[in-house]
Scaffold this motif. Structure first.
Motif, PDB file in Angstrom:
ATOM      1  N   HIS A  69       0.772  -1.175  -0.114  1.00 29.03           N
ATOM      2  CA  HIS A  69      -0.112   0.060   0.006  1.00 29.03           C
ATOM      3  C   HIS A  69       0.887   1.219  -0.192  1.00 29.03           C
ATOM      4  O   HIS A  69       1.896   1.341   0.605  1.00 29.03           O
ATOM      5  N   PRO A  70       0.594   2.065  -0.589  1.00 25.73           N
ATOM      6  CA  PRO A  70       1.326   3.588  -0.778  1.00 25.73           C
ATOM      7  C   PRO A  70       1.723   4.124   0.500  1.00 25.73           C
ATOM      8  O   PRO A  70       2.802   4.568   0.915  1.00 25.73           O
ATOM      9  N   LYS A  71       0.614   3.999   1.508  1.00 18.74           N
ATOM     10  CA  LYS A  71       0.968   4.487   3.069  1.00 18.74           C
ATOM     11  C   LYS A  71       2.094   3.863   3.443  1.00 18.74           C
ATOM     12  O   LYS A  71       2.902   4.383   4.118  1.00 18.74           O
ATOM     13  N   VAL A  72       2.146   2.480   3.424  1.00 21.73           N
ATOM     14  CA  VAL A  72       3.357   1.718   3.940  1.00 21.73           C
ATOM     15  C   VAL A  72       4.680   2.154   3.137  1.00 21.73           C
ATOM     16  O   VAL A  72       5.695   2.199   3.882  1.00 21.73           O
ATOM     17  N   LEU A  73       4.686   2.066   1.844  1.00 19.85           N
ATOM     18  CA  LEU A  73       5.981   2.504   1.267  1.00 19.85           C
ATOM     19  C   LEU A  73       6.398   3.680   1.505  1.00 19.85           C
ATOM     20  O   LEU A  73       7.575   4.082   1.570  1.00 19.85           O
ATOM     21  N   GLN A  74       5.593   4.834   1.600  1.00 19.77           N
ATOM     22  CA  GLN A  74       5.963   6.160   1.967  1.00 19.77           C
ATOM     23  C   GLN A  74       6.490   6.259   3.352  1.00 19.77           C
ATOM     24  O   GLN A  74       7.237   7.247   3.468  1.00 19.77           O
ATOM     25  N   HIS A  75       6.143   5.477   4.311  1.00 21.52           N
ATOM     26  CA  HIS A  75       6.764   5.540   5.552  1.00 21.52           C
ATOM     27  C   HIS A  75       8.034   4.608   6.030  1.00 21.52           C
ATOM     28  O   HIS A  75       8.442   4.748   6.850  1.00 21.52           O
ATOM     29  N   ARG A  76       8.391   3.890   4.924  1.00 20.60           N
ATOM     30  CA  ARG A  76       9.532   3.084   5.097  1.00 20.60           C
ATOM     31  C   ARG A  76      10.775   3.876   5.077  1.00 20.60           C
ATOM     32  O   ARG A  76      11.678   3.566   5.836  1.00 20.60           O
ATOM     33  N   PRO A  77      10.705   5.007   4.292  1.00 18.27           N
ATOM     34  CA  PRO A  77      12.136   5.681   4.413  1.00 18.27           C
ATOM     35  C   PRO A  77      12.111   6.107   5.740  1.00 18.27           C
ATOM     36  O   PRO A  77      13.641   6.764   6.224  1.00 18.27           O
ATOM     37  N   GLU A  78      11.245   6.449   6.378  1.00 17.56           N
ATOM     38  CA  GLU A  78      11.201   7.078   8.122  1.00 17.56           C
ATOM     39  C   GLU A  78      12.057   6.049   8.947  1.00 17.56           C
ATOM     40  O   GLU A  78      13.106   6.401   9.649  1.00 17.56           O
ATOM     41  N   LEU A  79      11.783   4.855   8.682  1.00 19.44           N
ATOM     42  CA  LEU A  79      12.493   3.564   9.443  1.00 19.44           C
ATOM     43  C   LEU A  79      13.985   3.708   9.063  1.00 19.44           C
ATOM     44  O   LEU A  79      14.842   3.683  10.126  1.00 19.44           O
ATOM     45  N   ILE A  80      14.296   3.879   7.662  1.00 11.96           N
ATOM     46  CA  ILE A  80      15.675   3.997   7.158  1.00 11.96           C
ATOM     47  C   ILE A  80      16.533   5.096   7.887  1.00 11.96           C
ATOM     48  O   ILE A  80      17.456   4.744   8.339  1.00 11.96           O
ATOM     49  N   ARG A  81      15.858   6.266   7.997  1.00 13.86           N
ATOM     50  CA  ARG A  81      16.646   7.272   8.702  1.00 13.86           C
ATOM     51  C   ARG A  81      16.812   7.175  10.171  1.00 13.86           C
ATOM     52  O   ARG A  81      17.846   7.645  10.516  1.00 13.86           O
ATOM     53  N   ALA A  82      15.799   6.582  10.723  1.00 14.55           N
ATOM     54  CA  ALA A  82      15.979   6.296  12.279  1.00 14.55           C
ATOM     55  C   ALA A  82      17.022   5.266  12.551  1.00 14.55           C
ATOM     56  O   ALA A  82      17.835   5.422  13.326  1.00 14.55           O
ATOM     57  N   LEU A  83      17.115   4.267  11.668  1.00 13.23           N
ATOM     58  CA  LEU A  83      17.955   3.292  11.907  1.00 13.23           C
ATOM     59  C   LEU A  83      19.581   3.944  11.545  1.00 13.23           C
ATOM     60  O   LEU A  83      20.710   3.592  12.425  1.00 13.23           O
ATOM     61  N   ALA A  84      19.820   4.681  10.638  1.00  8.10           N
ATOM     62  CA  ALA A  84      20.859   5.488  10.311  1.00  8.10           C
ATOM     63  C   ALA A  84      21.411   6.311  11.491  1.00  8.10           C
ATOM     64  O   ALA A  84      22.465   6.306  11.944  1.00  8.10           O
ATOM     65  N   ASP A  85      20.300   7.112  12.181  1.00  8.72           N
ATOM     66  CA  ASP A  85      20.574   7.936  13.195  1.00  8.72           C
ATOM     67  C   ASP A  85      21.007   7.364  14.393  1.00  8.72           C
ATOM     68  O   ASP A  85      21.674   7.563  15.454  1.00  8.72           O
ATOM     69  N   ALA A  86      20.470   5.984  14.408  1.00  9.06           N
ATOM     70  CA  ALA A  86      20.793   5.159  15.757  1.00  9.06           C
ATOM     71  C   ALA A  86      22.099   4.526  15.547  1.00  9.06           C
ATOM     72  O   ALA A  86      22.704   3.527  16.458  1.00  9.06           O
ATOM     73  N   GLY A  87      22.753   4.602  14.410  1.00  6.34           N
ATOM     74  CA  GLY A  87      24.259   3.840  14.126  1.00  6.34           C
ATOM     75  C   GLY A  87      24.248   2.696  13.379  1.00  6.34           C
ATOM     76  O   GLY A  87      25.003   2.097  13.247  1.00  6.34           O
ATOM     77  N   ASP A  88      22.992   2.145  13.257  1.00  7.65           N
ATOM     78  CA  ASP A  88      22.840   0.825  12.419  1.00  7.65           C
ATOM     79  C   ASP A  88      22.916   1.151  11.381  1.00  7.65           C
ATOM     80  O   ASP A  88      21.867   0.936  10.292  1.00  7.65           O
ATOM     81  N   LEU A  89      24.059   1.653  10.150  1.00  4.07           N
ATOM     82  CA  LEU A  89      24.014   1.927   8.984  1.00  4.07           C
ATOM     83  C   LEU A  89      23.700   0.614   8.204  1.00  4.07           C
ATOM     84  O   LEU A  89      23.159   0.489   6.988  1.00  4.07           O
ATOM     85  N   GLY A  90      24.259  -0.787   8.651  1.00  4.00           N
ATOM     86  CA  GLY A  90      24.102  -1.766   8.046  1.00  4.00           C
ATOM     87  C   GLY A  90      22.561  -2.001   7.820  1.00  4.00           C
ATOM     88  O   GLY A  90      22.101  -2.617   6.470  1.00  4.00           O
ATOM     89  N   GLY A  91      21.719  -2.111   8.797  1.00  3.06           N
ATOM     90  CA  GLY A  91      20.260  -2.228   8.954  1.00  3.06           C
ATOM     91  C   GLY A  91      19.582  -1.215   7.846  1.00  3.06           C
ATOM     92  O   GLY A  91      18.886  -1.594   7.328  1.00  3.06           O
ATOM     93  N   ALA A  92      20.108   0.039   7.978  1.00  5.71           N
ATOM     94  CA  ALA A  92      19.616   0.986   7.330  1.00  5.71           C
ATOM     95  C   ALA A  92      19.727   0.814   5.712  1.00  5.71           C
ATOM     96  O   ALA A  92      18.875   1.006   4.821  1.00  5.71           O
ATOM     97  N   VAL A  93      21.008   0.185   5.322  1.00  6.70           N
ATOM     98  CA  VAL A  93      21.139   0.040   3.887  1.00  6.70           C
ATOM     99  C   VAL A  93      20.555  -1.085   3.465  1.00  6.70           C
ATOM    100  O   VAL A  93      19.788  -1.036   2.568  1.00  6.70           O
ATOM    101  N   ALA A  94      20.399  -2.253   4.333  1.00  8.89           N
ATOM    102  CA  ALA A  94      19.585  -3.426   3.996  1.00  8.89           C
ATOM    103  C   ALA A  94      18.131  -3.212   3.964  1.00  8.89           C
ATOM    104  O   ALA A  94      17.435  -3.432   2.814  1.00  8.89           O
TER     105      ALA A  94
END
Length: 768
Positions: free
Chosen positions: A584-609
């Motif tokens: 669903h578009p709403k789900v796809l639109q919010h997934r970048p928020e998780l990527i940025r949060a992972l990166a800010d938490a220091g989990d760059l590997g998880g963010a890249v994946a």
């Protein structure tokens, strides 16, 4: 009609009849009766107060399909003794627009439940590509045979009763025909053809707004005709049902069913009128590119200019639907499905023009010019433009509120609605504090009159917080949203659009509050190092300017807080996926928020994946050239840079940039950001001298697109100055940083993070 008017070479081509008389008879029979009927229906749909004008036009206007390969409709002075006009309709744009409207309905249907169980969006897209490509082939090689068989006509013959009334393939053809006729009729009604005469309503935007948008009087008049065409289409499509239906008595079960059906018909009519408008502009875009390839530059300019008016018309349609139609027919207008369908249409247009069309030309052995016209409008509706347009309507809304209050009293629901519209428009016009105050009082009154759990009460509380934050009071906005979210979860559920919007709003406000605290508290010692500071500034400022931009404050968020935010994002995504589906578009639109949060938490590997997974899903659901897919590639390149692999980031940006320029245009914000990030990454990877050259070119593009004082322009100047120092030009770096700092202090303020960063860099270079 005289046969002398006909182009028999065209008639032989379009009908497949070699004999001139038979070709003319077939063409006339197939087209004339239909368009005359459409004109009569248009005039019959006029409101009662316009009935005299409708009768006058009925006697003074005739319509016919141009018996030639014309791609532009025209209005002629009646050549006979009678006064009046002849409307000559170009058949090709109508046919292509109808095929596009129906094709987009099958590629991205508003109501997929109305389609057969074996419906397949991928096959539908291939069929649409093939159908329009066949029209292009026929245009490029007219001697090879008649125009291709219409997909719409084929479907109607095979399954005439399969589709619900108002959603049949033939309805798209009828709407496209009405659109073409109504557009030329609008010019006649507005008096554009009379020497020196323009009716008072002959322009869509007022003078001040037109100036903000850079619209000429001629374009403004064309926009008025486009807008009037939409209204005419809607009136016709709606009145065709009203004229054949007798309203039952009020208070009866039949009356309830009638009103329900009325709303359904109204919704279908608005959808079809909107789709006809967008499809017609796309047809003109395709025909304009064909004319451009042939070297017919004047015709190409006219057609492509007309096609590029579409965003303005869509803005007008949105206002009509949110205002007049939603008020009359219910708040069903401008839904998420509308937004998704328009995105899909824009994506397909770019895909066809940039990918399929060149393949057609190549297969026919036709030469293509080296540079193609830009078919994607630049970012038009900047904050200043929207403020100018909003200010146009403030006085009208204030007068409306005064009238309703005097007639109905302060507590009537219609008065609350008018106050809501006025509050929102104050915010759009730049008065955030005024909007916040108005929504604060609206929330209090709505709770008293409607109840604390009423959806409007909840919405007013969210809007109050939004405008408070924009006015600078982030702390109070944060408190309101933190209290609001549990109520939204309880009343509407976590997957409701209002709950999601408030949760997103809360995240943005939290980041703004962090930014202010970070500005007041200064920087850490680690960031004072010259190389790390420049890299962190690149991370925060060189992304796309509006969507998915990385806030400077996020660099100072403790990893534990970022990890908590990542956990909340993952929880929200799981809930949305369960409720709406993973694609669903709403789900796809919010997934970048998780990527940025992972990166800010220091989990760059998880963010890249997570970013790689998102990119795969976006490519599958939206296509490789969709904006969101390209933006995911941009985020992935950023992550590689943040991990310290600047060479890999530079390679990713170098691959991304030409795709963004082809799909979105060279002046799109994502293109500007990608070009800038490519240069910075190359500089950080060791090629400082090459980066200086690229940053200079990137800055020139940014200046042309955004102007001298845009924050993204200031960012580009900062990086160019810093990179000059890295390349050995210390004096040039110091002088340029000093100029940037002065402009940042003037535009952004002395305490803005970017201003402080530039001051710190200037001090570092001066020490050297």
């Amino acid at each position: 009609m005289s046969m002398a008017f006909a182009d028999f070479a065209y008639l032989r081509w379009v009908t497949g009849e070699a004999d001139p008389e038979r070709a003319w008879e077939k063409y006339f029979t197939d087209t004339q009766i239909h368009v005359r009927k459409s004109l009569d229906q248009i005039l019959g749909s006029f409101h009662l107060e316009e009935w005299d004008r409708a009768k006058e036009l009925a006697g003074a206007v005739e319509v016919f399909c141009l018996p030639s390969d014309a791609v532009e409709s025209r209005v002629f002075e009646n050549p006979g003794e009678a006064t009046g006009y002849l409307i000559g309709i170009a058949l090709l744009p109508v046919q292509i627009a109808a095929e596009i409207a129906w094709g987009m309905q099958t590629v991205h249907p508003r109501y997929p439940e109305a389609f057969p169980s074996d419906w397949d969006a991928g096959e539908s897209r291939e069929l649409l590509d093939f159908t329009i490509a066949e029209y292009v082939r026929s245009l490029e090689t007219p001697s090879h045979g008649p125009l291709p068989q219409s997909t719409i006509r084929t479907l109607e013959m095979e399954s005439p009763s399969q589709w619900p009334n108002g959603m049949r393939p033939s309805d798209c053809r009828a709407a496209a025909t009405v659109f073409a006729i109504a557009h030329e009729l609008a010019h006649i009604q507005h008096g554009h053809l009379l020497p020196g005469g323009t009716a008072p309503n002959g322009r869509l935007f007022k003078a001040e707004s037109a100036s903000h948008l850079g619209l000429s009087d001629e374009t403004n008049e064309e926009l008025a005709a486009d807008a009037a065409t939409f209204v005419t289409c809607y009136n016709l499509l709606m009145s065709s049902w009203l004229r054949t239906t007798t309203p039952p008595a009020k208070g009866t079960a039949e009356r309830h069913e009638y009103e329900r059906e009325f709303r359904v018909r109204a919704l279908h009519s608005v959808h079809r009128a909107t789709e006809a408008c967008q499809a017609y502009h796309t047809a003109l875009c395709i025909l304009g590119l064909v004319a451009w390839r042939r070297g017919e530059n004047e015709k190409a300019d006219r057609l492509l200019s007309a096609a590029m008016r579409s965003p303005y018309v869509q803005l007008y349609i949105q206002r009509e639907r949110e205002g007049r139609y939603a008020e009359e027919l219910g708040p069903f207008m401008w839904t998420e499905r509308d937004v998704e369908q328009r995105k899909a249409h824009d994506s397909w247009r770019i895909h066809f023009c940039e990918s399929v069309l060149p393949e057609v030309w190549s297969s026919l052995g036709l030469q293509q010019p080296d540079t193609a016209p830009d078919i994607v409008p630049a970012e038009m509706f900047t904050t200043g433009m929207r403020q100018g347009l909003a200010a146009d309507t403030l006085k009208e809304l204030e007068d409306l509120l005064a009238e309703r209050t005097a007639a109905l009293g302060n507590d009537h629901r219609d008065v609350l609605d008018a106050r809501h519209e006025l509050a929102h428009r104050h915010g759009e016009a730049g008065d955030a504090a005024g909007a916040a105050g108005a929504y604060a009082q609206l929330a209090v009154d709505a709770e008293r009159l409607l109840g604390a759990d009423h959806v409007d009460t909840l919405a007013f509380r969210n809007n109050h917080a939004t405008w408070l934050s924009d006015a600078g009071d982030g702390t109070e906005a944060l408190a309101i949203l933190e209290a609001l979210l549990p109520d939204l979860d309880r009343v509407l559920g976590p997957a409701h659009a209002a709950t999601i919007a408030a949760r997103t709003n809360l995240s943005l406000v939290r980041e703004k509050v962090r930014q202010r605290k970070a500005t007041d508290g200064g920087r850490s010692e680690q960031e004072s190092q010259q190389g790390q500071s420049a890299a962190s500034y690149a991370r925060s400022s060189s992304g796309e300017s509006v969507r998915h931009s990385r806030d400077e404050s996020m660099l100072h968020e403790p990893p534990s807080d970022a990890a908590s935010r990542a956990a909340r994002c993952a929880e929200l995504l799981d809930a949305l996926a369960r409720e709406l589906g993973a694609d669903h578009p709403k789900v796809l639109q919010h997934r970048p928020e998780l990527i940025r949060a992972l990166a800010d938490a220091g989990d760059l590997g998880g963010a890249v994946a997570a970013c790689v997974d998102l990119l795969v899903d976006l490519s599958r659901t939206l296509g490789a050239n969709h904006h969101d897919t390209l933006q995911a590639r941009n985020i992935l390149a950023q992550l590689r840079g943040w991990s310290g692999d600047n060479a890999s980031a530079a390679n990713a940006y170098a691959t991304l940039l030409p795709d963004v320029e082809r799909a979105l245009g060279p002046t799109h914000p994502l293109a500007l950001a990608s070009r800038h990030n490519l240069a910075v990454s190359r500089g950080l990877a060791g090629d400082a001298a090459g980066a200086v050259v690229m940053l200079g070119q990137s800055l020139a593009s940014t200046l042309r697109a955004l102007g001298t004082d845009h924050p993204q322009t200031l960012t580009a100047r900062f990086h160019l100055a810093w990179m000059r120092g890295m390349a050995g030009d210390l004096a040039g770096a110091v002088a340029a940083l000093d100029e940037v700092l002065a402009d940042q202090q003037r535009v952004l303020g002395r305490q803005h993070p970017a201003t402080l960063e530039t001051a710190k860099q200037l001090a570092a270079w001066l020490k050297n």
